[in-house]
Design a protein around this motif. Structure first.
Motif, short mmCIF file in Angstrom:
data_model
loop_
_atom_site.label_atom_id
_atom_site.label_comp_id
_atom_site.label_asym_id
_atom_site.label_seq_id
_atom_site.Cartn_x
_atom_site.Cartn_y
_atom_site.Cartn_z
N LYS A 100 -25.03 72.20 72.63
CA LYS A 100 -25.49 71.33 71.55
C LYS A 100 -24.38 71.05 70.53
O LYS A 100 -24.62 70.42 69.50
CB LYS A 100 -26.68 71.96 70.81
CG LYS A 100 -27.91 72.17 71.69
CD LYS A 100 -28.50 70.86 72.11
CE LYS A 100 -29.76 71.06 72.94
NZ LYS A 100 -30.34 69.80 73.33
N MET A 101 -23.15 71.49 70.83
CA MET A 101 -22.05 71.31 69.88
C MET A 101 -21.73 69.83 69.64
O MET A 101 -21.47 69.44 68.50
CB MET A 101 -20.80 72.06 70.35
CG MET A 101 -20.87 73.56 70.11
SD MET A 101 -21.24 74.04 68.40
CE MET A 101 -19.79 73.49 67.54
N ASP A 102 -21.75 69.01 70.68
CA ASP A 102 -21.47 67.58 70.49
C ASP A 102 -22.52 66.94 69.58
O ASP A 102 -22.18 66.16 68.69
CB ASP A 102 -21.43 66.85 71.84
CG ASP A 102 -20.18 67.19 72.64
OD1 ASP A 102 -19.20 67.71 72.05
OD2 ASP A 102 -20.19 66.95 73.86
N GLU A 103 -23.77 67.29 69.79
CA GLU A 103 -24.84 66.79 68.94
C GLU A 103 -24.61 67.23 67.49
O GLU A 103 -24.71 66.43 66.55
CB GLU A 103 -26.19 67.31 69.43
CG GLU A 103 -27.35 67.02 68.50
CD GLU A 103 -28.58 67.86 68.84
OE1 GLU A 103 -29.59 67.23 69.22
OE2 GLU A 103 -28.53 69.10 68.71
N HIS A 104 -24.28 68.51 67.30
CA HIS A 104 -24.03 69.06 65.97
C HIS A 104 -22.87 68.33 65.29
O HIS A 104 -22.99 67.94 64.12
CB HIS A 104 -23.74 70.56 66.08
CG HIS A 104 -23.27 71.17 64.80
ND1 HIS A 104 -24.11 71.39 63.74
CD2 HIS A 104 -22.05 71.59 64.41
CE1 HIS A 104 -23.43 71.93 62.75
NE2 HIS A 104 -22.17 72.07 63.13
N ARG A 105 -21.79 68.14 66.02
CA ARG A 105 -20.62 67.45 65.45
C ARG A 105 -20.98 66.02 65.03
O ARG A 105 -20.57 65.55 63.97
CB ARG A 105 -19.48 67.44 66.45
CG ARG A 105 -18.77 68.76 66.58
CD ARG A 105 -17.54 68.64 67.51
NE ARG A 105 -17.09 69.96 67.88
CZ ARG A 105 -17.27 70.51 69.08
NH1 ARG A 105 -17.86 69.83 70.05
NH2 ARG A 105 -16.84 71.73 69.32
N ALA A 106 -21.73 65.33 65.88
CA ALA A 106 -22.12 63.94 65.58
C ALA A 106 -22.98 63.87 64.32
O ALA A 106 -22.77 63.00 63.47
CB ALA A 106 -22.85 63.33 66.78
N LEU A 107 -23.93 64.79 64.20
CA LEU A 107 -24.78 64.81 63.01
C LEU A 107 -23.96 65.14 61.76
O LEU A 107 -24.12 64.52 60.71
CB LEU A 107 -25.93 65.83 63.17
CG LEU A 107 -26.98 65.50 64.23
CD1 LEU A 107 -27.94 66.66 64.42
CD2 LEU A 107 -27.74 64.23 63.87
N GLU A 159 -20.78 64.61 61.28
CA GLU A 159 -19.92 63.46 60.95
C GLU A 159 -20.71 62.37 60.22
O GLU A 159 -20.20 61.75 59.29
CB GLU A 159 -19.26 62.89 62.21
CG GLU A 159 -18.17 63.76 62.78
CD GLU A 159 -17.06 64.08 61.76
OE1 GLU A 159 -16.61 63.14 61.07
OE2 GLU A 159 -16.68 65.25 61.67
N ARG A 160 -21.94 62.16 60.62
CA ARG A 160 -22.77 61.16 59.93
C ARG A 160 -22.96 61.53 58.46
O ARG A 160 -22.84 60.68 57.58
CB ARG A 160 -24.14 61.05 60.62
CG ARG A 160 -24.07 60.35 61.96
CD ARG A 160 -25.38 60.41 62.72
NE ARG A 160 -26.51 59.83 61.99
CZ ARG A 160 -27.77 59.91 62.42
NH1 ARG A 160 -28.06 60.51 63.57
NH2 ARG A 160 -28.74 59.35 61.72
N VAL A 161 -23.20 62.81 58.20
CA VAL A 161 -23.41 63.25 56.82
C VAL A 161 -22.10 63.19 56.04
O VAL A 161 -22.07 62.79 54.88
CB VAL A 161 -24.04 64.66 56.78
CG1 VAL A 161 -24.24 65.11 55.34
CG2 VAL A 161 -25.37 64.68 57.51
N LEU A 162 -21.01 63.57 56.68
CA LEU A 162 -19.71 63.51 55.99
C LEU A 162 -19.31 62.08 55.65
O LEU A 162 -18.51 61.86 54.73
CB LEU A 162 -18.63 64.19 56.84
CG LEU A 162 -18.75 65.72 56.94
CD1 LEU A 162 -17.72 66.27 57.92
CD2 LEU A 162 -18.64 66.38 55.58
N ARG A 163 -19.89 61.10 56.35
CA ARG A 163 -19.66 59.69 56.01
C ARG A 163 -20.62 59.21 54.92
O ARG A 163 -20.62 58.04 54.56
CB ARG A 163 -19.81 58.82 57.25
CG ARG A 163 -18.66 58.95 58.25
CD ARG A 163 -18.70 57.86 59.32
NE ARG A 163 -19.95 57.81 60.05
CZ ARG A 163 -20.20 58.44 61.21
NH1 ARG A 163 -19.27 59.19 61.75
NH2 ARG A 163 -21.37 58.32 61.79
N GLY A 164 -21.48 60.12 54.42
CA GLY A 164 -22.36 59.77 53.32
C GLY A 164 -23.81 59.54 53.68
O GLY A 164 -24.63 59.24 52.82
#
Length: 159
Positions: free
Chosen positions: A29-36, A38-43
């Motif tokens: 689930k690491m790819d899913e975690h990273r994607a989520l 990154e979305r939050v880090l973009r605001g």
């Protein structure tokens, strides 16, 4: 930050989590975690996303995740605030209910007996056998225009 509720749900003490990659994220689930992340880090704010995670003992847990970016004085994202709710039991109950409903539906549909549900003079369910014996298509039985009481002898209607 890792509070007492997180420790209770997941099993890891704060010193096992703080400053380390999140141990609750399974390798698959690491790819899913990273994607989520990154979305939050973009605001972006995420609200009510259900994700599969794991406890310290290796058991599966489904959490409802809500996150928000934490902004510094200059407006740049400096962290992520996340709130997680354990919804594992609710998901298990929903699954059991769907299985139970499917079993009931199969039992009702395949029954050699007439099964129908009448609500205030309106047919809201009729199995195949009811349709066959009564001589109506189910769509006719379910129609708001269908008067179920017309099938009942006049002297039995009050009952």
């Amino acid at each position: 930050m890792w509070n007492a509720a997180a420790q209770k749900v997941f099993g890891w003490a704060p010193d096992e989590v703080l400053g380390h990659p999140l141990p609750l994220v399974p390798p698959d689930k690491m790819d899913e975690h990273r994607a989520l992340r990154e979305r939050v880090l973009r605001g972006e704010w995420l609200d009510g996303i259900e994700v599969d995670r794991r406890r310290k003992d290796g058991s599966h847990v489904v959490i409802r995740l809500s996150t928000a970016p934490m902004n510094g004085p200059d407006g740049k994202v400096i962290g992520i605030l996340g709130m997680m709710t354990d919804v594992t039991e609710r998901k298990q109950v929903e699954h059991a209910l769907r299985e139970s409903e499917a079993k009931f539906r199969t039992l009702a549909e395949e029954s050699p007996n007439i099964i129908f549900i009448n609500c205030n003079g309106r047919v809201v369910y009729a199995n195949k056998r009811a349709s066959e014996v009564m001589g109506f298509e189910r769509s006719e039985l379910y129609s708001g225009a269908f008067d179920f009481l017309s099938l009942v002898a006049a002297e039995s209607r009050p009952t």
